[in-house]
Scaffold this motif. Structure first.
Motif, short mmCIF file in Angstrom:
data_model
loop_
_atom_site.label_atom_id
_atom_site.label_comp_id
_atom_site.label_asym_id
_atom_site.label_seq_id
_atom_site.Cartn_x
_atom_site.Cartn_y
_atom_site.Cartn_z
N PHE A 110 -8.73 0.03 10.76
CA PHE A 110 -7.41 -0.10 10.16
C PHE A 110 -6.43 -0.01 11.32
CE2 PHE A 110 -10.01 2.04 6.89
CZ PHE A 110 -9.90 1.10 5.87
N HIS A 120 0.86 -1.19 0.00
CA HIS A 120 0.00 0.00 0.00
C HIS A 120 0.90 1.25 0.00
CE1 HIS A 120 -0.30 -0.50 4.73
NE2 HIS A 120 0.92 -0.66 4.28
N GLN A 165 -2.40 3.32 -5.83
CA GLN A 165 -3.14 3.93 -4.72
C GLN A 165 -2.71 5.37 -4.58
OE1 GLN A 165 -2.37 1.74 -1.10
NE2 GLN A 165 -4.15 0.43 -1.42
N ALA A 211 -5.42 10.52 8.01
CA ALA A 211 -4.84 9.90 6.81
C ALA A 211 -5.97 9.27 6.02
CB ALA A 211 -3.82 8.84 7.20
N PHE A 212 -5.73 9.08 4.74
CA PHE A 212 -6.71 8.34 3.92
C PHE A 212 -5.96 7.65 2.80
CE2 PHE A 212 -6.56 11.34 0.42
CZ PHE A 212 -6.27 12.55 1.04
N GLY A 213 -6.60 6.63 2.25
CA GLY A 213 -5.99 5.92 1.14
C GLY A 213 -7.07 5.36 0.25
N GLY A 261 -10.56 4.46 2.47
CA GLY A 261 -10.32 4.13 3.87
C GLY A 261 -9.65 5.34 4.50
N SER A 262 -9.97 5.61 5.76
CA SER A 262 -9.36 6.79 6.37
C SER A 262 -9.51 6.73 7.88
CB SER A 262 -10.01 8.06 5.84
OG SER A 262 -11.37 8.09 6.23
N GLY A 263 -9.01 7.75 8.55
CA GLY A 263 -9.15 7.82 9.99
C GLY A 263 -8.15 8.78 10.59
N GLN A 314 3.57 7.58 4.49
CA GLN A 314 3.25 8.36 5.70
C GLN A 314 4.46 8.33 6.64
OE1 GLN A 314 -0.24 7.40 7.99
NE2 GLN A 314 -1.39 6.67 6.21
N GLU A 362 -2.33 8.07 -1.22
CA GLU A 362 -2.38 8.20 0.21
C GLU A 362 -2.48 9.68 0.53
OE1 GLU A 362 -2.00 5.29 1.66
OE2 GLU A 362 -2.00 5.88 3.78
N PHE A 366 -3.63 1.37 11.57
CA PHE A 366 -2.86 2.62 11.67
C PHE A 366 -3.72 3.85 11.93
CE2 PHE A 366 -4.09 2.38 7.26
CZ PHE A 366 -3.77 1.07 6.91
N THR A 367 -5.04 3.67 12.10
CA THR A 367 -5.89 4.81 12.43
C THR A 367 -6.82 4.46 13.59
OG1 THR A 367 -7.34 4.06 10.64
CG2 THR A 367 -5.96 5.98 10.18
N ARG A 411 0.12 -6.63 -4.82
CA ARG A 411 -0.41 -7.73 -4.01
C ARG A 411 -0.63 -8.93 -4.90
NH1 ARG A 411 -4.89 -4.67 -0.16
NH2 ARG A 411 -3.53 -2.89 0.22
N SER A 421 0.67 3.52 2.24
CA SER A 421 0.77 4.01 3.63
C SER A 421 2.21 4.15 4.15
CB SER A 421 -0.07 3.14 4.55
OG SER A 421 -1.41 3.11 4.11
N1 DAH Z 1 -3.59 1.26 3.36
C1 DAH Z 1 -4.98 0.86 3.26
C2 DAH Z 1 -5.12 -0.26 2.25
O1 DAH Z 1 -4.26 -0.44 1.42
C3 DAH Z 1 -5.83 2.03 2.85
C4 DAH Z 1 -5.91 3.06 3.92
C5 DAH Z 1 -6.91 2.99 4.88
C6 DAH Z 1 -4.99 4.09 3.99
C7 DAH Z 1 -7.01 3.94 5.88
C8 DAH Z 1 -5.08 5.07 4.99
C9 DAH Z 1 -6.11 4.96 5.94
O2 DAH Z 1 -4.21 6.07 5.09
O3 DAH Z 1 -6.19 5.91 6.90
O4 DAH Z 1 -6.09 -0.96 2.25
#
Ligand code: DAH
Length: 359
Positions: free
Chosen positions: A255, A175, A214, A311-313, A288-290, A180, A216, A257-258, A201, A177
């Motif tokens: 997730f 990912h 992706q 963060a979000f992705g 996805g985020s948080g 970050q 981020e 990380f959030t 993947r 992430s």
């Molecule tokens: N890294 C996650 C994935 O690959 C996506 C993601 C979700 C990124 C939440 C974020 C986050 O920064 O806050 O499925």
């Protein structure tokens, strides 16, 4: 006809086949549904056990020798074919280039440019990280320890142990992430970045390819809360889909990380049987985020009581599909010129907010 005669005849036919088409005809006559060898194989079902014990190996042996003779002849004909083409076909490198350039900008590049334009307007810089990443940045620092089930969820491509660096196992990043982490460990907050790029993947079907894209997002500052996250995503999605009636739905999620984590859906309407973004007849998940987990902020050497963020992705390919209507992800990476001519963008259509980010 006895088996030996059949074998001699088939071998002779294979040997004298002068083209791939002729060879294919021999293959069908022997191993096809109505083929002579297939017919023999079928007789085995009606044999007595004793008969099968003597005839079985002979018939199977026939099938094997015919199969391998066909493969050898096929390779020979293909090599001859290639050599003939190499000897006769020419590309004249001195011909003038066509008047109008024929290449197009790939939708993934276009969408990444659109996203960079939208986020630049909100004060985000573009950050990057390596595609060959170490275990710490891809997992551990993101609060995904060794034993965490999320590691299995990611279908990771691991490099062999010999390629470990500083005792770290190397992976193809699963990912974006880890960017970050790379940003927080190399830059002083406040931070506002997006990180678009390739991720990997081990997964493949109509909606999954082993490599995909992706983007981020990360904001680290003082006093950041969920409201900032919601406003940012709403502003981004309205600008991206170029509609004011984009409706967001935030759902609690998880997730590592959030904390808290939210999944974001956008509403769609059904117009002439097609899903169109806007309204709220149905929902589809887009992000996805948080709020960045305290442990992640700590892992980067920052004090989580001072610095907070969100963060979000999300998948860039999927965003492109939703906006521009492609339905098979695999076609993105086939390099088929017809697809590129149809879905590609003109190199001069640079996305700008004033002109509409799409074209
Ligand atoms: N890294 C996650 C994935 O690959 C996506 C993601 C979700 C990124 C939440 C974020 C986050 O920064 O806050 O499925």
């Amino acid at each position: 006809m006895d088996i030996e005669t059949l074998q001699t005849e088939l071998m002779a036919a294979i040997d004298s086949a002068g083209t791939l088409e002729a060879l294919e005809a021999v293959r069908v006559s022997a191993l096809g549904k109505q083929g002579s060898v297939s017919a023999l194989l079928k007789t085995m079902g009606g044999m007595s056990p004793e008969e099968r014990q003597t005839q079985g190996p002979i018939i199977n042996g026939l099938r094997e020798s015919i199969t391998s003779a066909l493969a050898a002849k096929k390779a020979e004909l293909e090599t001859a074919d290639l050599n003939r083409r190499l000897a006769t076909e020419r590309v004249d490198m001195t011909l003038p280039a066509p008047d109008a350039p024929r290449g197009t900008i790939h939708p993934v590049s276009q969408v990444m440019d659109e996203l960079a334009e939208i986020f630049a307007d909100m004060g985000f810089a573009v950050a990057e990280g390596p595609e060959i990443e170490d275990d710490w940045h891809n997992f551990t620092a993101l609060n995904i320890p060794e034993t965490h089930p999320a590691r299995a969820m990611h279908d990771t491509f691991y490099f062999p142990d010999e390629m470990a660096r500083d005792g770290q196992k190397m992976v193809l990043r699963t990912h974006t992430s880890p960017v970050q982490i790379r940003t927080m460990t190399s830059q002083e907050p406040p931070i506002r970045i997006i990180a678009p790029g390739r991720v990997y993947r081990s997964d493949s079907d109509a909606t999954h390819t082993p490599m995909f894209h992706q983007i981020e997002g990360l904001v680290i500052d003082k006093g950041i809360h969920l409201g900032h996250l919601k406003w940012t995503l709403e502003t981004f999605l309205k600008a991206y889909f170029e509609r004011e009636d984009v409706v967001l739905r935030l759902r609690p999620s998880y997730f590592p990380f959030t904390e808290p984590s939210v999944e974001v859906d956008v509403g769609y309407s059904v117009i002439n049987g097609k899903r169109v973004i806007g309204g709220s007849e149905g929902w589809m998940e887009v992000l996805g985020s948080g709020m960045v987990h305290r442990k992640v902020i700590e892992a980067c050497g920052l004090d989580p009581d001072v610095w907070q963020g969100f963060a979000f992705g999300t998948g860039v390919d999927r965003l492109a599909m939703l906006k521009y209507g492609m339905d098979d992800l695999r076609a993105f990476f086939d390099g088929d010129n017809r697809w590129l001519q149809h879905y590609g963008f003109n190199a001069l259509d640079v996305p700008t907010l004033s002109g509409g980010v799409g074209v």
